[in-house]
Design a protein around this motif. Structure first.
Motif, PDB file in Angstrom:
ATOM      1  N   GLN A   1     -13.189   1.621   3.345  1.00 37.00           N
ATOM      2  CA  GLN A   1     -13.366   2.812   2.525  1.00 37.00           C
ATOM      3  C   GLN A   1     -12.091   3.641   2.569  1.00 37.00           C
ATOM      4  O   GLN A   1     -11.357   3.615   3.559  1.00 37.00           O
ATOM      5  N   ARG A   2     -11.871   4.369   1.478  1.00 33.85           N
ATOM      6  CA  ARG A   2     -10.606   5.113   1.387  1.00 33.85           C
ATOM      7  C   ARG A   2     -10.453   6.132   2.514  1.00 33.85           C
ATOM      8  O   ARG A   2      -9.354   6.364   2.980  1.00 33.85           O
ATOM      9  N   ASN A   3     -11.574   6.698   2.967  1.00 28.66           N
ATOM     10  CA  ASN A   3     -11.448   7.710   4.028  1.00 28.66           C
ATOM     11  C   ASN A   3     -11.119   7.102   5.396  1.00 28.66           C
ATOM     12  O   ASN A   3     -10.914   7.825   6.356  1.00 28.66           O
ATOM     13  N   LYS A   4     -11.057   5.775   5.479  1.00 26.60           N
ATOM     14  CA  LYS A   4     -10.674   5.116   6.737  1.00 26.60           C
ATOM     15  C   LYS A   4      -9.230   4.619   6.710  1.00 26.60           C
ATOM     16  O   LYS A   4      -8.748   4.070   7.700  1.00 26.60           O
ATOM     17  N   CYS A   5      -8.544   4.812   5.589  1.00 25.22           N
ATOM     18  CA  CYS A   5      -7.204   4.223   5.458  1.00 25.22           C
ATOM     19  C   CYS A   5      -6.222   4.774   6.477  1.00 25.22           C
ATOM     20  O   CYS A   5      -5.385   4.031   7.006  1.00 25.22           O
ATOM     21  N   ARG A   6      -6.317   6.082   6.750  1.00 24.04           N
ATOM     22  CA  ARG A   6      -5.343   6.653   7.691  1.00 24.04           C
ATOM     23  C   ARG A   6      -5.572   6.123   9.098  1.00 24.04           C
ATOM     24  O   ARG A   6      -4.623   5.926   9.851  1.00 24.04           O
ATOM     25  N   SER A   7      -6.789   5.875   9.454  1.00 27.15           N
ATOM     26  CA  SER A   7      -7.055   5.285  10.763  1.00 27.15           C
ATOM     27  C   SER A   7      -6.545   3.841  10.823  1.00 27.15           C
ATOM     28  O   SER A   7      -5.815   3.458  11.744  1.00 27.15           O
TER      29      SER A   7
ATOM     30  N   ALA B   1      -4.523   4.686  -1.687  1.00 27.00           N
ATOM     31  CA  ALA B   1      -4.833   5.420  -0.453  1.00 27.00           C
ATOM     32  C   ALA B   1      -4.180   4.749   0.753  1.00 27.00           C
ATOM     33  O   ALA B   1      -3.624   5.416   1.641  1.00 27.00           O
TER      34      ALA B   1
END
Ligand SMILES: *Cc1c(COP(=O)(O)O)cnc(C)c1O
Length: 240
Positions: free
Chosen positions: A95-101, A120
């Motif tokens: 998911q896009r909200n996990k890309c930074r991790s 992302a």
């Protein structure tokens, strides 16, 4: 020394599984007229502890696959604390909200399957990494919704989206054989997609295909990366 490094039974079990897997791969390559040196095994360690990653690394398996960000990030940190270097491959739906991790610990993401996800991941990698993040396009061979991947017709647009991100490096394609298909037919279709991509992007040479149950069919169709869970680590506690 860490307690988990003193578990000789588990280490012996993993060594035996690895030897048996090596025989299967050698036989599969011989049948396909291929050199086993062209094939990389990823140990998919989801549901198994960091101590198994340490054992596997010690046994020479340096490519590790995970499919959940939270589990993977914790395991990667634990393995790093032991001073052991492995390559982390993210093989789950992202998911896009996990890309930074993911961009922090992963060396490779096998499951890029939307233009928005590529953007992302590209901006996360640009912010957080000294080196580009290698990525594969996940291909959905049957077009069924829900399990990730783009259909073959969307691969060129995906490749363009990835190529436009300076912090991403397109390395090839990945697929899971649809459950109701002959694996051989699925992996032949994937090989055709891979060949078309390679004619436009010569560096996109990786074909991530084949799991414990269908690795021979994947090898016959030219897989370069096998993703092996149960065949190396044993049965998982829960089906995923
Ligand atoms: C779990 C998993 C695997 C490994 O599957 P096995 O059948 O246990 O070898 C391979 N690829 C992906 C994407 C996975 O999630």
């Amino acid at each position: 020394m860490a307690r988990e490094l003193l578990e000789p039974d588990r280490r012996a079990e993993l060594a035996e599984n690895l030897a048996r897997l090596g025989e299967r791969i050698a036989a599969g390559c011989a049948a396909a007229g291929r050199d086993p040196a062209e094939v990389t095994v990823l140990a998919v360690t989801k549901f198994f502890p960091a101590s198994d990653v340490l054992h596997l690394a010690d046994l020479g398996v340096r490519d590790i696959g995970e499919n959940r960000d939270q589990e993977a990030s914790q395991k990667a940190a634990e393995v790093a604390r032991h001073g052991v270097a492995v390559r982390w491959h993210f093989v789950g739906q992202l998911q896009r909200n996990k890309c930074r991790s993911v961009a922090r610990y992963a060396d490779l993401v096998h499951t890029v399957d939307s233009v928005r996800l590529a953007a992302a991941l590209g901006s996360a990698a640009a912010d957080l990494r000294p080196d580009p993040l290698e990525v594969l396009i996940q291909v959905s061979l049957d077009g069924a919704p829900g399990r990730g991947g783009v259909v073959a017709a969307e691969v060129p647009a995906m490749a363009e989206a990835i190529a436009s991100q300076p912090a991403l490096r397109l390395r090839g394609v990945m697929a899971v054989a649809p459950q109701s298909w002959e694996p051989a037919a699925a992996f032949r279709d994937l090989a055709a997609v891979a060949a078309r991509l390679r004619s436009a992007y010569p560096q996109a040479t990786w074909v991530s295909a084949g799991m414990s149950g269908d690795l021979e069919a994947a090898l016959a169709a030219g897989a370069t990366h096998l993703r092996i869970g149960t065949g190396l680590l044993g049965k998982r506690a829960t089906l995923r």
